[in-house]
Design an enzyme around this catalytic site. Sequence first.
Site, PDB file in Angstrom:
ATOM      1  N   HIS A  37      -9.848  24.317   9.073  1.00 36.49           N
ATOM      2  CA  HIS A  37     -10.637  24.619  10.266  1.00 36.49           C
ATOM      3  C   HIS A  37     -12.061  24.101  10.149  1.00 36.49           C
ATOM      4  O   HIS A  37     -12.617  24.008   9.049  1.00 36.49           O
ATOM      5  CB  HIS A  37     -10.694  26.137  10.480  1.00 36.49           C
ATOM      6  CG  HIS A  37      -9.581  26.672  11.320  1.00 36.49           C
ATOM      7  ND1 HIS A  37      -9.788  27.294  12.518  1.00 36.49           N
ATOM      8  CD2 HIS A  37      -8.244  26.660  11.139  1.00 36.49           C
ATOM      9  CE1 HIS A  37      -8.625  27.667  13.043  1.00 36.49           C
ATOM     10  NE2 HIS A  37      -7.677  27.284  12.219  1.00 36.49           N
ATOM     11  N   GLU A 106      -6.198  22.066  17.399  1.00 36.99           N
ATOM     12  CA  GLU A 106      -6.762  22.971  18.395  1.00 36.99           C
ATOM     13  C   GLU A 106      -8.133  22.452  18.815  1.00 36.99           C
ATOM     14  O   GLU A 106      -8.886  21.944  17.989  1.00 36.99           O
ATOM     15  CB  GLU A 106      -6.913  24.398  17.845  1.00 36.99           C
ATOM     16  CG  GLU A 106      -5.628  25.069  17.418  1.00 36.99           C
ATOM     17  CD  GLU A 106      -5.407  24.950  15.910  1.00 36.99           C
ATOM     18  OE1 GLU A 106      -6.362  24.604  15.174  1.00 36.99           O
ATOM     19  OE2 GLU A 106      -4.268  25.196  15.478  1.00 36.99           O
TER      20      GLU A 106
END
Length: 318
Positions: A37, A106
């Site tokens: 992330h 994402e």
Amino acid sequence: MRIGYTLMTEQAGPRELVRHAALAERAGFDFEVVSDHYSPWLEEQGHAPYAWSVLGAVTQVTERVDLMTYVTCPTFRYHPAVVAQKAATVQLLSDGRFSLGLGAGENLNEHVVGRGWPPVNVRHEMLREAVEIISLLFDGGYTNYAGTHFRVDSAKLWDLPDRRVPIAVAVSGGQSVRTFAPLADAMVAVEPNAELSREWDVFQGGGSRKIGQLPICWDPDRDRAVARAHEQFRWFAGGWKVNAELPGPTGFAAATQFVRPDDVAGNIPCGPDPGPVVEAAQAFADAGFTDLALVQIGGEHQDGFFDFARDELLPALR
């Protein structure tokens, strides 16, 4: 079923993650996965170190557990040729224990490079090209590639491991299964969907790993566990069609402002009892999954969890 542990970069810093990796191996987990992330889902989680630096350190403090990214997006922040280089290096450092988990990404993490966020069909086109490029580089020799989204000019991996890095791809429906099963060695999915497993076996040839993930929140006090799960994991309630689109933690906070603690507890096993975790894991086993990575919610609540996992949870699961 092999039981794994998730090094969740959104909820702990790099030093803590490396320490957790060593403790998870000692506790008896079979494998470890790491999230990749640039941002946490919610500000309350508070972390997002670089997963690949963490992985390099983890290879040196573990000896037995398999390692895997869960998952890396090889299309925006990273070029697929660079992902192939990173994966080959980690495979060498880990003496053949690494698998490369890939996904379409994402918006939360990928928007930071300013390339926009295309619709899902385009993201899948990009991921397919990325998987093809990475596979070609794993074959050895020089690679040239001219696709719709990526070009590679005379690239070669100069340090290739003896054991080729297995590629796992995250899927969520029939279209992604049909696209990626023929290209990948293993399947990644976060819901115990038996139809996904069956379709994957049809298009991939059967017998491959199917790797799921299950968030849990262990705590001696169930009320504290529910409160912590709600604080840090209520984003999970949106489902991946929503989670892939929101651009930042404030968006997830707004989207989940009406999610109640009971809503979270209804979907995430909370408290000191291994029974609900076993029940949730059984659903993945029944759906044909071969591997399941657990997420213990709360970065500062890992040490007691490792004792619980060693003494109660892992024996109950097995």
